[in-house]
Design an enzyme around this catalytic site. Sequence first.
Site, short mmCIF file in Angstrom:
data_model
loop_
_atom_site.label_atom_id
_atom_site.label_comp_id
_atom_site.label_asym_id
_atom_site.label_seq_id
_atom_site.Cartn_x
_atom_site.Cartn_y
_atom_site.Cartn_z
N ASP A 274 -16.19 6.53 11.73
CA ASP A 274 -15.07 5.74 11.23
C ASP A 274 -13.94 6.70 10.89
OD1 ASP A 274 -15.00 2.61 10.20
OD2 ASP A 274 -13.46 3.87 9.30
N ARG B 275 0.82 -1.21 0.00
CA ARG B 275 0.00 0.00 0.00
C ARG B 275 0.86 1.27 0.00
NH1 ARG B 275 -2.62 -4.14 1.51
NH2 ARG B 275 -4.89 -4.28 1.29
#
Lengths: 217, 292
Positions: B149, B40
Amino acid sequence: MGLVRKKPGTGIAVPHVDDHGMGASVGTADALAGLGDADPAVRRQAAHALGQAGDPGPAAIAALAGRIEGDGDPGVREAVLTALARIASPAAAAALVPFLDREDAALRNAVLESLQQMPAGVAAPALLPLLDHSDPDLRIFAVQGLGGLVHPDRAAWLAAVMEHDADVNVGLAAVEALAEAGSPEALSSLERLARRFPGDPFVAFAVDTARSSFRGG
Amino acid sequence: MADIPAEGLPPADYAALCDFLRARTGLSFTEAKRYFVDRRIAARMAAVGVATLRDYLNVLRFQASGEELQRLVNLMTVNETYFFREKYQLDCLVRSVLDELARNRRPGSRLRIWSAGCATGEEPYSIAIMLLEQWSRVDEYEIEILASDIDSAVLERAREGIYDERALQGLPAHLRSKYFQPVRGALAADGARWRIIEELRESVDFSLVNIADPRQVQAFRGIDVIFCRNLLIYFDDLGRREAAGMFYDALAPNGFICLGHSESMSRMSSLFVPRRFPDAILYQKPAEGGAS
């Protein structure tokens, strides 16, 4: 009634944090003042802020340590201990060590946990001197604390305790710490502990158990 | 071109990156997660156009908008969930917990439930459905469902409320037909999709929150029940302990926290009292003072 339906423009107002950092908005001086506030929620917030301030300096560490026993609110005590664990400087570690001799077992455990949550390179120098303390209880806490650290010298410290400490309970604490992680290189120290206390059936039992765990069976 | 060797980031660079992420977000990655992190980071470095990790960290640290950090966080979090996941905990909410909380509340007063780490919204919407379907006193109280979140992309999807078959597999057919509408057109091109009805979408207040940041969590106060399931697994021991402290501050006295089935508050903090209900074990903030 029932479920509250939100309307446009309403809802919880979470502050946008431009710098994506934490704790920067509360200065150390404000946080120090907050530690003395009458409201425990403010004191907890102040402790959180000091914990996120990097190393807030000796005055802040002393103020935090002063709250460990001086504050009647368990939430504040926990916030203070967590903050010191996060600061994780040699001074923060040193500030925690004196509380290991308290009668309050919950406090001792929380302090030990806080030391173990610091980097091993910070916690170990604070705990190692306790291995020479005259009080065997403190030596046991030091063994428990050191036993929970991830450090290349951990097995050697515990082996030295098994080989030299005069108190059988301190030696057994080292056996327990070693057995939990399984450290076969300490087998000879284990045998030596068994020879040093030949008449003690619990030592024989503990050493046998640890020996089996080291050998995987 | 991103300058990451085939074997991944050098250990010192990997450690520096993990320290940075832990400090800014609470997310904790060990060596065991290297395969996940390296790929990533390489993708983001290439996208941003920096050659070294040092340059990339500088972007993360000093970009005024914080956009790149948000993008990286969005990539680093896993958001696999579905409706009625670990349903026994939702049963516990409607069969035991809410009745206990309501015992000392006047009808008409407010109950606040917070789904922390709500990902794409399945959890808060499941809570809403359970309340409407199975708590007989739902109309006697004002029930506020908050959801948060750290990942802005999943929050957008949560607000949109469109789900595929996999997300709905645990939902009985009659609830699917009552609370969802089939999606037609381009959004359903890759397979069947359903959208949760507007009434439920308007009943959940979604917000972007980093629970490792006290300033953001400070917006949540007087909460009666927190669902924080499978979120703290991304944190290290100290991060979990700090998060527990944040939740303690957010909860009203006697409020409850519900963790994932593999998580235990007793390994994070001594502030809460475990409460065993017929369906599940939850953790309660004592009325006055803490548990220890």
